[in-house]
Design a protein around this motif. Structure first.
Motif, PDB file in Angstrom:
ATOM      1  N   GLY A 541      61.968  52.022  40.115  1.00 28.27           N
ATOM      2  CA  GLY A 541      60.619  52.347  39.667  1.00 28.27           C
ATOM      3  C   GLY A 541      59.627  51.243  39.972  1.00 28.27           C
ATOM      4  O   GLY A 541      59.998  50.153  40.436  1.00 28.27           O
ATOM      5  N   ILE A 542      58.368  51.536  39.692  1.00 29.63           N
ATOM      6  CA  ILE A 542      57.285  50.591  39.975  1.00 29.63           C
ATOM      7  C   ILE A 542      56.644  50.181  38.653  1.00 29.63           C
ATOM      8  O   ILE A 542      56.246  51.040  37.863  1.00 29.63           O
ATOM      9  CB  ILE A 542      56.231  51.225  40.901  1.00 29.63           C
ATOM     10  CG1 ILE A 542      56.891  51.629  42.227  1.00 29.63           C
ATOM     11  CG2 ILE A 542      55.077  50.271  41.152  1.00 29.63           C
ATOM     12  CD1 ILE A 542      55.981  52.421  43.135  1.00 29.63           C
ATOM     13  N   PRO A 543      56.544  48.880  38.374  1.00 30.88           N
ATOM     14  CA  PRO A 543      55.890  48.445  37.128  1.00 30.88           C
ATOM     15  C   PRO A 543      54.457  48.969  37.049  1.00 30.88           C
ATOM     16  O   PRO A 543      53.792  49.180  38.065  1.00 30.88           O
ATOM     17  CB  PRO A 543      55.926  46.918  37.219  1.00 30.88           C
ATOM     18  CG  PRO A 543      57.061  46.622  38.152  1.00 30.88           C
ATOM     19  CD  PRO A 543      57.087  47.743  39.136  1.00 30.88           C
ATOM     20  N   GLU A 544      54.001  49.165  35.826  1.00 30.66           N
ATOM     21  CA  GLU A 544      52.681  49.777  35.607  1.00 30.66           C
ATOM     22  C   GLU A 544      51.561  48.975  36.248  1.00 30.66           C
ATOM     23  O   GLU A 544      50.605  49.547  36.798  1.00 30.66           O
ATOM     24  CB  GLU A 544      52.430  49.922  34.104  1.00 30.66           C
ATOM     25  CG  GLU A 544      51.132  50.616  33.767  1.00 30.66           C
ATOM     26  CD  GLU A 544      50.946  50.792  32.273  1.00 30.66           C
ATOM     27  OE1 GLU A 544      49.890  51.336  31.877  1.00 30.66           O
ATOM     28  OE2 GLU A 544      51.849  50.393  31.503  1.00 30.66           O
ATOM     29  N   GLU A 545      51.654  47.654  36.258  1.00 25.49           N
ATOM     30  CA  GLU A 545      50.556  46.831  36.775  1.00 25.49           C
ATOM     31  C   GLU A 545      50.410  46.935  38.288  1.00 25.49           C
ATOM     32  O   GLU A 545      49.387  46.499  38.843  1.00 25.49           O
ATOM     33  CB  GLU A 545      50.745  45.365  36.369  1.00 25.49           C
ATOM     34  CG  GLU A 545      52.015  44.727  36.885  1.00 25.49           C
ATOM     35  CD  GLU A 545      53.176  44.856  35.895  1.00 25.49           C
ATOM     36  OE1 GLU A 545      54.098  44.033  35.963  1.00 25.49           O
ATOM     37  OE2 GLU A 545      53.126  45.780  35.048  1.00 25.49           O
ATOM     38  N   TYR A 546      51.399  47.517  38.986  1.00 22.69           N
ATOM     39  CA  TYR A 546      51.325  47.626  40.449  1.00 22.69           C
ATOM     40  C   TYR A 546      51.040  49.055  40.920  1.00 22.69           C
ATOM     41  O   TYR A 546      50.897  49.266  42.126  1.00 22.69           O
ATOM     42  CB  TYR A 546      52.633  47.133  41.073  1.00 22.69           C
ATOM     43  CG  TYR A 546      52.848  45.645  40.951  1.00 22.69           C
ATOM     44  CD1 TYR A 546      52.228  44.761  41.827  1.00 22.69           C
ATOM     45  CD2 TYR A 546      53.654  45.127  39.946  1.00 22.69           C
ATOM     46  CE1 TYR A 546      52.407  43.396  41.706  1.00 22.69           C
ATOM     47  CE2 TYR A 546      53.845  43.755  39.813  1.00 22.69           C
ATOM     48  CZ  TYR A 546      53.207  42.894  40.693  1.00 22.69           C
ATOM     49  OH  TYR A 546      53.374  41.542  40.571  1.00 22.69           O
ATOM     50  N   ARG A 547      50.976  50.009  40.007  1.00 19.86           N
ATOM     51  CA  ARG A 547      50.811  51.407  40.436  1.00 19.86           C
ATOM     52  C   ARG A 547      49.435  51.679  41.013  1.00 19.86           C
ATOM     53  O   ARG A 547      49.274  52.562  41.851  1.00 19.86           O
ATOM     54  CB  ARG A 547      51.084  52.345  39.251  1.00 19.86           C
ATOM     55  CG  ARG A 547      52.540  52.365  38.833  1.00 19.86           C
ATOM     56  CD  ARG A 547      52.757  53.159  37.567  1.00 19.86           C
ATOM     57  NE  ARG A 547      53.997  52.740  36.910  1.00 19.86           N
ATOM     58  CZ  ARG A 547      54.278  52.979  35.640  1.00 19.86           C
ATOM     59  NH1 ARG A 547      53.395  53.620  34.879  1.00 19.86           N
ATOM     60  NH2 ARG A 547      55.425  52.571  35.122  1.00 19.86           N
ATOM     61  N   GLU A 548      48.422  50.952  40.557  1.00 15.49           N
ATOM     62  CA  GLU A 548      47.074  51.177  41.066  1.00 15.49           C
ATOM     63  C   GLU A 548      46.843  50.496  42.408  1.00 15.49           C
ATOM     64  O   GLU A 548      46.009  50.933  43.193  1.00 15.49           O
ATOM     65  CB  GLU A 548      46.042  50.670  40.044  1.00 15.49           C
ATOM     66  CG  GLU A 548      46.022  51.445  38.733  1.00 15.49           C
ATOM     67  CD  GLU A 548      45.554  52.870  38.917  1.00 15.49           C
ATOM     68  OE1 GLU A 548      44.743  53.110  39.832  1.00 15.49           O
ATOM     69  OE2 GLU A 548      45.997  53.752  38.155  1.00 15.49           O
ATOM     70  N   THR A 549      47.600  49.430  42.689  1.00 15.11           N
ATOM     71  CA  THR A 549      47.359  48.644  43.914  1.00 15.11           C
ATOM     72  C   THR A 549      48.459  48.803  44.945  1.00 15.11           C
ATOM     73  O   THR A 549      48.418  48.139  45.984  1.00 15.11           O
ATOM     74  CB  THR A 549      47.213  47.157  43.548  1.00 15.11           C
ATOM     75  OG1 THR A 549      48.433  46.702  42.926  1.00 15.11           O
ATOM     76  CG2 THR A 549      46.054  46.939  42.598  1.00 15.11           C
ATOM     77  N   ILE A 550      49.432  49.675  44.675  1.00 15.90           N
ATOM     78  CA  ILE A 550      50.575  49.774  45.566  1.00 15.90           C
ATOM     79  C   ILE A 550      50.197  50.272  46.957  1.00 15.90           C
ATOM     80  O   ILE A 550      50.907  50.021  47.935  1.00 15.90           O
ATOM     81  CB  ILE A 550      51.656  50.692  44.930  1.00 15.90           C
ATOM     82  CG1 ILE A 550      53.010  50.508  45.633  1.00 15.90           C
ATOM     83  CG2 ILE A 550      51.211  52.141  44.976  1.00 15.90           C
ATOM     84  CD1 ILE A 550      53.635  49.183  45.404  1.00 15.90           C
ATOM     85  N   PHE A 551      49.056  50.978  47.062  1.00 15.96           N
ATOM     86  CA  PHE A 551      48.630  51.517  48.361  1.00 15.96           C
ATOM     87  C   PHE A 551      47.673  50.573  49.104  1.00 15.96           C
ATOM     88  O   PHE A 551      47.159  50.941  50.158  1.00 15.96           O
ATOM     89  CB  PHE A 551      47.957  52.886  48.167  1.00 15.96           C
ATOM     90  CG  PHE A 551      48.907  53.948  47.672  1.00 15.96           C
ATOM     91  CD1 PHE A 551      49.774  54.584  48.545  1.00 15.96           C
ATOM     92  CD2 PHE A 551      48.932  54.302  46.330  1.00 15.96           C
ATOM     93  CE1 PHE A 551      50.651  55.564  48.100  1.00 15.96           C
ATOM     94  CE2 PHE A 551      49.804  55.278  45.869  1.00 15.96           C
ATOM     95  CZ  PHE A 551      50.677  55.907  46.749  1.00 15.96           C
ATOM     96  N   GLU A 552      47.438  49.389  48.531  1.00 21.26           N
ATOM     97  CA  GLU A 552      46.593  48.419  49.208  1.00 21.26           C
ATOM     98  C   GLU A 552      47.428  47.634  50.224  1.00 21.26           C
ATOM     99  O   GLU A 552      48.627  47.403  50.028  1.00 21.26           O
ATOM    100  CB  GLU A 552      45.960  47.456  48.197  1.00 21.26           C
ATOM    101  CG  GLU A 552      45.050  48.137  47.191  1.00 21.26           C
ATOM    102  CD  GLU A 552      43.848  48.795  47.837  1.00 21.26           C
ATOM    103  OE1 GLU A 552      43.353  48.251  48.853  1.00 21.26           O
ATOM    104  OE2 GLU A 552      43.422  49.851  47.346  1.00 21.26           O
ATOM    105  N   PRO A 553      46.815  47.199  51.329  1.00 19.12           N
ATOM    106  CA  PRO A 553      47.575  46.438  52.346  1.00 19.12           C
ATOM    107  C   PRO A 553      48.175  45.164  51.755  1.00 19.12           C
ATOM    108  O   PRO A 553      47.577  44.506  50.903  1.00 19.12           O
ATOM    109  CB  PRO A 553      46.523  46.114  53.414  1.00 19.12           C
ATOM    110  CG  PRO A 553      45.457  47.160  53.231  1.00 19.12           C
ATOM    111  CD  PRO A 553      45.422  47.452  51.768  1.00 19.12           C
TER     112      PRO A 553
END
Length: 606
Positions: A541-553
């Motif tokens: 899984g992906i921690p909550e703090e990275y879900r918004e920025t996971i699609f950034e380069p």
């Protein structure tokens, strides 16, 4: 003396209650009086009628006793006569005591006179010693006429009382009708007074409120401040207090509105508010400058007419038509050059739906944040990355090829040299892949990669990509499951670009799924305009703090094994958004991740 509104209402209601109580008391007393009068009259007449009937009965028994004495001059006839005489006199006395009509007294006097004569005649018959024929003749000549006269007078007494009873009935009916009319009149008067009092109380309350409403309407229509409204000279302090409270609240709202208007007019970002029909409700000065409408009326203009952007309109409409969906949407918006300059302006638009208390959309707010300078810097970065990547690509390819040739060219090289040559080749390949990703991302961001769209079978694309990963999945001990909705609509997309998106997502899913786990690719209709694709893994899984920025380069989750520079998801995002779709992730730490994206459905004649 000034009375409050509460006191005036109490006084009005008190008057109405007292009037109703007076009418009720008069009605009760009237009915009781009528009842007593009729009861008394009927009772008295009834006693006189009973007395008349009993006098006739007693008189007839006396007459029978007289006739018996003519036949048999014995003591039996005399006893019957005396007993009946006592009864007659008793009932005559009761009738005398119950005189209610003047005519009754006259009739009773006549009865008494005739009865006395009758008794005298009876004594004459009893005292005579003549032959039997003489008493009989005496009865016929004197006693029988008296008997007949007395019986007729008793009948007259009976008739007079019966007539009086009939008169009492008529009197009762007349009195009852009069009482009904009086009650009806009192009811009409009460209703009229109630209406008058209601109108008075309504006017007392509503007139000041109506005047205040009109004043507030004039303030809204012609502008001005509610604090400038003059105090109203009303006779009720409650309404005056209400007026002062409303003026105070409206004044506070006006002050807040002025502060908000000042803030909006002075803010550097453009603000546009539209209604449910996407027509402009208001826009601030910065937005007017963006669209060149500084001196023109803007209310009522359609959003499409203002922006000439179907994508912006579609995003706003999508947010308003999907209650419970995303609370805002961010997108790029470009304004063509104008005013003799060739410099385009770029804006980051944040679209927020405006909802009412029932959570139904009532419009939308669009905030235009100019990012032209940032966009130019980003374009320069992309150009620099493209140039550097291109310059790196050729030597890296040469290094990888040379290392491979050297490793295979001689069989007598030491194993350590061969190992180092293989490491050089693998590192060069990895760097070459990173450079390729940088080039692709740069071209996607700058729009230099062309999209070759056509009607495509999404199920076939998914199957083809999954088939290429089967060897890698078997070696990792992970199974790949495909769930495609039957009769899935064809999509309008670039098949190669969608394959690249699925390749990146499957690569990550297989990399992070544990041995014995599974990866599921699911495709189904999302709505009438798009198909939803989901890639589901069983990874950490992906921690909550990275879900918004996971699609950034270059974004990577710490402490995870990776095989790249964090560009794969950024490339996926650029490709999907270039198709007009959306991509997002749903994840919970320790329970795997689900990456979802939408692709538009192909339309006929597209």
């Amino acid at each position: 003396m000034t009375h409050t509104l509460r006191q005036r209402m109490w006084y009005s209601y008190l008057i109405l209650v007292l009037l109703l109580l007076a009418i009720a008391a008069w009605s009760i007393l009237r009915i009781i009086s009528l009842r007593d009068t009729v009861s008394r009259m009927i009772s008295e007449n009834y006693r006189s009628i009973v007395a008349a009937d009993n006098m006739v009965a007693a008189l007839e028994r006396q007459d029978s006793a007289v006739l018996l004495s003519l036949i048999d001059n014995s003591s039996i006839a005399a006893d019957i006569f005396r007993s009946s005489q006592a009864d007659f006199l008793m009932w005559f006395s009761r009738a005398r005591d119950n005189v209610t009509i003047p005519e009754e007294a006259t009739i009773l006097d006549s009865i008494r006179a005739q009865y006395d004569a009758y008794l005298l005649g009876y004594e004459q018959i009893r005292g005579t010693k003549l032959d039997r024929a003489y008493p009989s003749q005496l009865y016929i000549d004197q006693l029988y006429p008296k008997f007949t006269a007395i019986r007729q007078l008793c009948g007259r007494l009976l008739s007079v009382n019966q007539d009086n009873m009939l008169h009492s009935s008529q009197y009762f009916e007349h009195t009852a009708n009069g009482t009904a009319k009086a009650l009806s009149l009192a009811a009409v008067i009460s209703i009229a007074m109630a209406l008058v009092l209601s109108y008075y109380m309504t006017s007392l309350v509503l007139n000041p409120v109506a005047r205040l409403t009109e004043e507030l309407k004039s303030v809204r229509k012609f502008g001005g401040s509610v604090e400038a409204l003059a105090p109203q000279e009303t006779v009720n302090d409650e309404i005056q207090a209400l007026r002062a409270e409303v003026i105070g609240i409206m004044g506070g709202l006006q002050a807040q509105l002025r502060r908000v208007q000042t803030f909006l007019s002075e803010m550097s970002d453009g603000l546009v508010v539209v209604d449910t029909e996407f027509r402009i409700v208001t826009m601030n000065r910065a937005a007017q400058e963006i669209f060149g409408l500084r001196q023109k009326p803007v209310e009522g203009i359609h959003l499409l007419e203002l922006t000439h952007s179907e994508r912006l309109y579609a995003e706003a409409r999508g947010l308003m038509e999907k209650p419970g969906g995303p609370t805002f949407k961010e997108m790029w918006f470009t304004v063509p050059a104008s005013g003799g300059t060739d410099r385009r302006r770029y804006y980051l638009v944040r679209i927020t739906p405006l909802t009412g208390p029932d959570r139904r959309a009532e419009g939308a707010m669009l905030l235009f944040n100019e990012v032209t300078r940032l966009k130019e810097i980003d374009e320069a970065r992309s150009k620099f990355v493209s140039i550097v990547s291109h310059e790196f690509r050729t030597p890296l390819t040469g290094i990888a090829m040379a290392a491979g040739l050297l490793a295979r060219s001689s069989n007598d090289r030491p194993a350590k040299e061969v190992e180092l040559l293989n490491i050089i080749r693998e590192d060069a390949d990895r760097l070459n892949k990173t450079v390729s990703d940088l080039l692709n991302l740069s071209r996607l961001e700058s729009g230099r990669i062309e999209m070759h769209r056509a009607e495509e079978d999404l199920g076939q694309i998914i199957s083809a990509v999954a088939h290429t990963f089967e060897p890698q999945a078997r070696s990792a001990g992970v199974s790949i499951n495909i769930e495609v909705q039957p009769a899935l609509p064809r999509v309008w997309a670039d098949a190669d670009k969608l394959a690249l998106v699925l390749t990146n997502l499957l690569t990550n899913a297989l990399r992070y799924s544990p041995q014995g786990g599974s990866v599921t690719i699911r495709a189904s209709t999302h709505d009438l305009q798009s198909v939803l694709v989901s890639v589901i893994d069983m990874g950490p899984g992906i921690p909550e703090e990275y879900r918004e920025t996971i699609f950034e380069p270059f974004t990577q989750v710490p402490n995870r094994r990776t095989g790249g520079a964090g560009l794969g998801l950024a490339i996926c995002k650029e490709i999907i958004e270039a198709h007009g779709g959306s991509i997002w992730v749903e994840s919970e730490s320790g329970k795997g991740s689900t990456f979802r994206f939408t692709v538009p459905i192909a339309k006929r004649g597209q």
